[in-house]
Write a protein that holds these residues in place. Sequence first.
Motif, mmCIF file in Angstrom:
data_model
loop_
_atom_site.group_PDB
_atom_site.id
_atom_site.type_symbol
_atom_site.label_atom_id
_atom_site.label_comp_id
_atom_site.label_asym_id
_atom_site.label_seq_id
_atom_site.Cartn_x
_atom_site.Cartn_y
_atom_site.Cartn_z
ATOM 1 N N VAL A 1 -13.543 -5.523 -20.517
ATOM 2 C CA VAL A 1 -14.221 -4.671 -19.545
ATOM 3 C C VAL A 1 -13.340 -3.464 -19.254
ATOM 4 C CG1 VAL A 1 -15.092 -4.507 -17.182
ATOM 5 C CG2 VAL A 1 -15.456 -6.608 -18.511
ATOM 6 N N LEU A 2 -13.920 -2.270 -19.447
ATOM 7 C CA LEU A 2 -13.220 -1.036 -19.092
ATOM 8 C C LEU A 2 -13.675 -0.607 -17.703
ATOM 9 C CD1 LEU A 2 -11.455 1.461 -19.695
ATOM 10 C CD2 LEU A 2 -13.500 2.525 -20.684
ATOM 11 N N VAL A 3 -12.709 -0.475 -16.801
ATOM 12 C CA VAL A 3 -12.985 0.080 -15.481
ATOM 13 C C VAL A 3 -12.515 1.524 -15.525
ATOM 14 C CG1 VAL A 3 -12.556 -0.069 -13.005
ATOM 15 C CG2 VAL A 3 -12.614 -2.160 -14.394
ATOM 16 N N LEU A 4 -13.452 2.430 -15.380
ATOM 17 C CA LEU A 4 -13.166 3.860 -15.453
ATOM 18 C C LEU A 4 -13.325 4.456 -14.052
ATOM 19 C CD1 LEU A 4 -12.506 6.113 -17.494
ATOM 20 C CD2 LEU A 4 -14.979 6.405 -17.835
ATOM 21 N N HIS A 5 -12.196 4.722 -13.419
ATOM 22 C CA HIS A 5 -12.195 5.298 -12.069
ATOM 23 C C HIS A 5 -12.112 6.815 -12.161
ATOM 24 C CE1 HIS A 5 -11.761 1.581 -9.804
ATOM 25 N NE2 HIS A 5 -10.750 1.212 -10.565
ATOM 26 N N VAL B 1 -18.667 -1.285 -19.413
ATOM 27 C CA VAL B 1 -17.932 -0.188 -18.782
ATOM 28 C C VAL B 1 -18.379 -0.116 -17.329
ATOM 29 C CG1 VAL B 1 -17.545 2.312 -18.705
ATOM 30 C CG2 VAL B 1 -17.689 1.156 -20.911
ATOM 31 N N LEU B 2 -17.409 -0.166 -16.414
ATOM 32 C CA LEU B 2 -17.671 0.005 -14.987
ATOM 33 C C LEU B 2 -17.175 1.394 -14.607
ATOM 34 C CD1 LEU B 2 -16.355 -3.405 -13.606
ATOM 35 C CD2 LEU B 2 -18.700 -2.761 -14.127
ATOM 36 N N ALA B 3 -18.059 2.238 -14.117
ATOM 37 C CA ALA B 3 -17.715 3.616 -13.781
ATOM 38 C C ALA B 3 -17.831 3.821 -12.278
ATOM 39 C CB ALA B 3 -18.645 4.581 -14.518
ATOM 40 N N THR B 4 -16.738 4.294 -11.660
ATOM 41 C CA THR B 4 -16.783 4.541 -10.224
ATOM 42 C C THR B 4 -16.766 6.038 -9.944
ATOM 43 O OG1 THR B 4 -14.386 4.456 -9.847
ATOM 44 C CG2 THR B 4 -15.550 2.364 -9.795
ATOM 45 N N ASP B 5 -17.781 6.512 -9.303
ATOM 46 C CA ASP B 5 -17.985 7.895 -8.875
ATOM 47 C C ASP B 5 -18.443 8.792 -10.029
ATOM 48 O OD1 ASP B 5 -17.934 10.086 -6.889
ATOM 49 O OD2 ASP B 5 -16.692 8.678 -5.788
ATOM 50 N N CYS C 1 -22.529 -0.380 -25.516
ATOM 51 C CA CYS C 1 -21.894 -1.010 -24.358
ATOM 52 C C CYS C 1 -22.685 -0.711 -23.080
ATOM 53 C CB CYS C 1 -20.476 -0.463 -24.230
ATOM 54 S SG CYS C 1 -19.525 -1.254 -22.957
ATOM 55 N N PRO C 2 -23.039 -1.734 -22.311
ATOM 56 C CA PRO C 2 -23.722 -1.476 -21.043
ATOM 57 C C PRO C 2 -22.782 -0.798 -20.047
ATOM 58 C CG PRO C 2 -23.312 -3.818 -21.341
ATOM 59 C CD PRO C 2 -22.864 -3.148 -22.585
ATOM 60 N N ILE D 1 -28.089 1.008 -18.594
ATOM 61 C CA ILE D 1 -27.272 1.508 -17.486
ATOM 62 C C ILE D 1 -27.903 1.040 -16.179
ATOM 63 C CG2 ILE D 1 -26.437 3.557 -16.272
ATOM 64 C CD1 ILE D 1 -26.607 5.091 -18.884
ATOM 65 N N THR D 2 -27.068 0.601 -15.263
ATOM 66 C CA THR D 2 -27.547 0.251 -13.933
ATOM 67 C C THR D 2 -26.426 0.527 -12.938
ATOM 68 O OG1 THR D 2 -28.677 -1.420 -12.598
ATOM 69 C CG2 THR D 2 -26.831 -2.190 -13.959
ATOM 70 N N GLY D 3 -26.765 0.535 -11.672
ATOM 71 C CA GLY D 3 -25.724 0.746 -10.682
ATOM 72 C C GLY D 3 -26.273 1.057 -9.315
#
Length: 197
Positions: free
Chosen positions: A35-39, A103-107, A125-126, A146-148
């Motif tokens: 899991v990639l966390v992309l801040h 991929v978790l994208a914040t902001d 990749c979702p 994509i969701t969020g």
Amino acid sequence: MPFLSAKSLRFLTLLGLWVCLAWPSGLHAETARDVLVLHSYHPGLTWTDGMMRGIKEQLKKSPVPVRLHVEYMDTKRNPGIEYLKRYEQLLRYKIRNLHFDLVLATDNDAYNLARQQQNDLFAGCPIVFCGVNDFQAGEITAEENITGVAEDLSVEETLDVALKLHPNTCELILIGSRLGATDLAINQDIERSLRRY
């Protein structure tokens, strides 16, 4: 979990549900997921640190092991197109031999980069996002995976209360920035809401 808004908590709940339900059940429990966390911002920023704590807590509940890869884009301290181009090149180099399951994208900046690279760096990749300002529901389709949780401002509601409390107001001064993607998105949201006034 201190310093997290209700929207952030909804994102973390969504993440927990996704981890428990959406990952293919046919894989063995010992098969670790990457899991990639992309801040968008930097470590030490209260919001970013709170999101990272929440993400770790939710991923601990995963029925399969998770390998976290965390990237801090640092766009609050390095705004601008030139920096984003250089960062994308660096990220491309850093993850050239990796494949992610999520991929978790914040902001906004992280979300924008993840979307732009969905068919290249993050092919197949979702993407799960949070904190995206000025999000329009028609931006994504069901096929995009994509969701969020969007971050919606209460501009009109806030102004209605302010004008009720101060009915003789004839000037409104907004203090903000126009440097980053989040700033621009917030400004667009505010400008659209102000048309009513």
